[in-house]
Motif scaffolding. Structure first.
Motif, PDB file in Angstrom:
ATOM      1  N   VAL A   1       0.847  -1.192   0.000  1.00  0.00           N
ATOM      2  CA  VAL A   1       0.000   0.000   0.000  1.00  0.00           C
ATOM      3  C   VAL A   1       0.880   1.239   0.000  1.00  0.00           C
ATOM      4  O   VAL A   1       1.800   1.359   0.809  1.00  0.00           O
ATOM      5  N   GLN A   2       0.595   2.163  -0.891  1.00  0.00           N
ATOM      6  CA  GLN A   2       1.301   3.451  -0.933  1.00  0.00           C
ATOM      7  C   GLN A   2       0.284   4.553  -0.656  1.00  0.00           C
ATOM      8  O   GLN A   2      -0.849   4.498  -1.131  1.00  0.00           O
ATOM      9  N   LEU A   3       0.718   5.549   0.109  1.00  0.00           N
ATOM     10  CA  LEU A   3      -0.149   6.648   0.486  1.00  0.00           C
ATOM     11  C   LEU A   3       0.465   7.962   0.054  1.00  0.00           C
ATOM     12  O   LEU A   3       1.672   8.160   0.190  1.00  0.00           O
ATOM     13  N   GLN A   4      -0.371   8.847  -0.441  1.00  0.00           N
ATOM     14  CA  GLN A   4       0.074  10.174  -0.847  1.00  0.00           C
ATOM     15  C   GLN A   4      -0.881  11.202  -0.284  1.00  0.00           C
ATOM     16  O   GLN A   4      -2.050  11.228  -0.658  1.00  0.00           O
ATOM     17  N   ALA A   5      -0.370  12.037   0.606  1.00  0.00           N
ATOM     18  CA  ALA A   5      -1.189  13.061   1.243  1.00  0.00           C
ATOM     19  C   ALA A   5      -0.986  14.409   0.569  1.00  0.00           C
ATOM     20  O   ALA A   5       0.084  14.694   0.019  1.00  0.00           O
ATOM     21  N   SER A   6      -2.003  15.243   0.649  1.00  0.00           N
ATOM     22  CA  SER A   6      -1.927  16.590   0.109  1.00  0.00           C
ATOM     23  C   SER A   6      -2.897  17.491   0.867  1.00  0.00           C
ATOM     24  O   SER A   6      -3.747  17.017   1.618  1.00  0.00           O
ATOM     25  N   GLY A   7      -2.744  18.806   0.657  1.00  0.00           N
ATOM     26  CA  GLY A   7      -3.684  19.758   1.225  1.00  0.00           C
ATOM     27  C   GLY A   7      -3.153  20.595   2.360  1.00  0.00           C
ATOM     28  O   GLY A   7      -3.844  21.490   2.842  1.00  0.00           O
ATOM     29  N   GLY A   8      -1.943  20.333   2.802  1.00  0.00           N
ATOM     30  CA  GLY A   8      -1.391  21.139   3.872  1.00  0.00           C
ATOM     31  C   GLY A   8      -1.026  22.530   3.402  1.00  0.00           C
ATOM     32  O   GLY A   8      -1.084  22.835   2.211  1.00  0.00           O
ATOM     33  N   GLY A   9      -0.663  23.379   4.360  1.00  0.00           N
ATOM     34  CA  GLY A   9      -0.267  24.735   4.011  1.00  0.00           C
ATOM     35  C   GLY A   9      -0.329  25.650   5.202  1.00  0.00           C
ATOM     36  O   GLY A   9      -0.444  25.211   6.345  1.00  0.00           O
ATOM     37  N   LEU A  10      -0.256  26.937   4.906  1.00  0.00           N
ATOM     38  CA  LEU A  10      -0.304  27.980   5.928  1.00  0.00           C
ATOM     39  C   LEU A  10      -1.704  28.574   5.982  1.00  0.00           C
ATOM     40  O   LEU A  10      -2.266  28.933   4.936  1.00  0.00           O
ATOM     41  N   VAL A  11      -2.250  28.672   7.186  1.00  0.00           N
ATOM     42  CA  VAL A  11      -3.585  29.227   7.353  1.00  0.00           C
ATOM     43  C   VAL A  11      -3.611  30.054   8.624  1.00  0.00           C
ATOM     44  O   VAL A  11      -2.882  29.768   9.583  1.00  0.00           O
ATOM     45  N   GLN A  12      -4.444  31.075   8.641  1.00  0.00           N
ATOM     46  CA  GLN A  12      -4.575  31.916   9.824  1.00  0.00           C
ATOM     47  C   GLN A  12      -5.438  31.231  10.869  1.00  0.00           C
ATOM     48  O   GLN A  12      -6.294  30.394  10.531  1.00  0.00           O
ATOM     49  N   PRO A  13      -5.249  31.581  12.128  1.00  0.00           N
ATOM     50  CA  PRO A  13      -6.123  31.028  13.177  1.00  0.00           C
ATOM     51  C   PRO A  13      -7.587  31.290  12.848  1.00  0.00           C
ATOM     52  O   PRO A  13      -7.948  32.391  12.385  1.00  0.00           O
ATOM     53  N   GLY A  14      -8.406  30.259  13.064  1.00  0.00           N
ATOM     54  CA  GLY A  14      -9.819  30.351  12.724  1.00  0.00           C
ATOM     55  C   GLY A  14     -10.144  29.890  11.327  1.00  0.00           C
ATOM     56  O   GLY A  14     -11.320  29.744  10.975  1.00  0.00           O
ATOM     57  N   GLY A  15      -9.116  29.667  10.536  1.00  0.00           N
ATOM     58  CA  GLY A  15      -9.318  29.247   9.156  1.00  0.00           C
ATOM     59  C   GLY A  15      -9.543  27.751   9.010  1.00  0.00           C
ATOM     60  O   GLY A  15      -9.624  27.016  10.003  1.00  0.00           O
ATOM     61  N   SER A  16      -9.629  27.317   7.750  1.00  0.00           N
ATOM     62  CA  SER A  16      -9.927  25.914   7.438  1.00  0.00           C
ATOM     63  C   SER A  16      -8.952  25.375   6.399  1.00  0.00           C
ATOM     64  O   SER A  16      -8.413  26.129   5.574  1.00  0.00           O
ATOM     65  N   LEU A  17      -8.735  24.083   6.467  1.00  0.00           N
ATOM     66  CA  LEU A  17      -7.980  23.348   5.465  1.00  0.00           C
ATOM     67  C   LEU A  17      -8.604  21.976   5.310  1.00  0.00           C
ATOM     68  O   LEU A  17      -9.201  21.451   6.258  1.00  0.00           O
ATOM     69  N   LYS A  18      -8.413  21.386   4.129  1.00  0.00           N
ATOM     70  CA  LYS A  18      -8.874  20.021   3.920  1.00  0.00           C
ATOM     71  C   LYS A  18      -7.709  19.188   3.403  1.00  0.00           C
ATOM     72  O   LYS A  18      -7.117  19.509   2.377  1.00  0.00           O
ATOM     73  N   LEU A  19      -7.388  18.139   4.146  1.00  0.00           N
ATOM     74  CA  LEU A  19      -6.327  17.224   3.754  1.00  0.00           C
ATOM     75  C   LEU A  19      -6.928  16.025   3.020  1.00  0.00           C
ATOM     76  O   LEU A  19      -8.046  15.597   3.333  1.00  0.00           O
ATOM     77  N   SER A  20      -6.157  15.510   2.083  1.00  0.00           N
ATOM     78  CA  SER A  20      -6.554  14.306   1.362  1.00  0.00           C
ATOM     79  C   SER A  20      -5.420  13.302   1.412  1.00  0.00           C
ATOM     80  O   SER A  20      -4.242  13.677   1.444  1.00  0.00           O
ATOM     81  N   CYS A  21      -5.777  12.032   1.406  1.00  0.00           N
ATOM     82  CA  CYS A  21      -4.775  10.972   1.371  1.00  0.00           C
ATOM     83  C   CYS A  21      -5.301   9.855   0.477  1.00  0.00           C
ATOM     84  O   CYS A  21      -6.324   9.240   0.794  1.00  0.00           O
ATOM     85  N   ALA A  22      -4.600   9.636  -0.629  1.00  0.00           N
ATOM     86  CA  ALA A  22      -5.011   8.620  -1.592  1.00  0.00           C
ATOM     87  C   ALA A  22      -4.140   7.384  -1.447  1.00  0.00           C
ATOM     88  O   ALA A  22      -2.910   7.491  -1.359  1.00  0.00           O
ATOM     89  N   ALA A  23      -4.786   6.243  -1.446  1.00  0.00           N
ATOM     90  CA  ALA A  23      -4.082   4.967  -1.318  1.00  0.00           C
ATOM     91  C   ALA A  23      -4.020   4.263  -2.662  1.00  0.00           C
ATOM     92  O   ALA A  23      -4.954   4.332  -3.459  1.00  0.00           O
ATOM     93  N   SER A  24      -2.924   3.582  -2.886  1.00  0.00           N
ATOM     94  CA  SER A  24      -2.773   2.760  -4.087  1.00  0.00           C
ATOM     95  C   SER A  24      -2.046   1.471  -3.696  1.00  0.00           C
ATOM     96  O   SER A  24      -1.495   1.357  -2.607  1.00  0.00           O
ATOM     97  N   GLY A  25      -2.070   0.509  -4.588  1.00  0.00           N
ATOM     98  CA  GLY A  25      -1.438  -0.769  -4.288  1.00  0.00           C
ATOM     99  C   GLY A  25      -2.475  -1.779  -3.822  1.00  0.00           C
ATOM    100  O   GLY A  25      -3.545  -1.887  -4.414  1.00  0.00           O
ATOM    101  N   SER A  26      -2.187  -2.470  -2.739  1.00  0.00           N
ATOM    102  CA  SER A  26      -3.080  -3.514  -2.225  1.00  0.00           C
ATOM    103  C   SER A  26      -4.212  -2.911  -1.412  1.00  0.00           C
ATOM    104  O   SER A  26      -4.386  -3.198  -0.228  1.00  0.00           O
TER     105      SER A  26
END
Length: 114
Positions: free
Chosen positions: A1-26
């Protein structure tokens, strides 16, 4: 199984972010997927987890602010993070659990700062 995450970054307090992690392989063998985080000088801690059937659990520190979800058709797990605080600053790591092993993604940095 391989995992690749994305969606991080810089955000101000009170803000929002959405992370994603896609799996491949078994991917057929994955039961639980989740997110951990590790801040500088601190131990790695569980943020949220979700089973294949959709049962979830959260760290007390993120309950009511973060939502974990999963798209089994896309083999992807998401972490919607709202009302972010400076204490949420960390490297967020995706985890996939099978009956035989745990697999970690490379991590994505989330920085909450004004």
């Amino acid at each position: 199984v391989q995992l690749q995450a994305s969606g991080g970054g810089l955000v101000q307090p009170g803000g929002s972010l959405k992370l994603s992690c896609a799996a491949s392989g078994s991917i057929f063998s994955i039961d639980i997927m989740g997110w951990y985080r590790q801040a500088p000088g601190k131990q790695r801690e569980l943020v949220a987890g979700i089973t294949f059937s959709g049962r979830t659990n959260y760290a007390d520190s993120v309950k009511g602010r973060f939502t974990i979800s999963r798209d089994n058709a896309k083999n992807t797990v998401y972490l919607q993070m709202n009302t972010l605080k400076p204490d949420d600053t960390a490297v967020y790591l995706c985890l996939a659990v099978t009956s035989t092993a745990n697999y970690w993604g490379p991590g994505t940095l989330v920085t909450v700062s004004s």
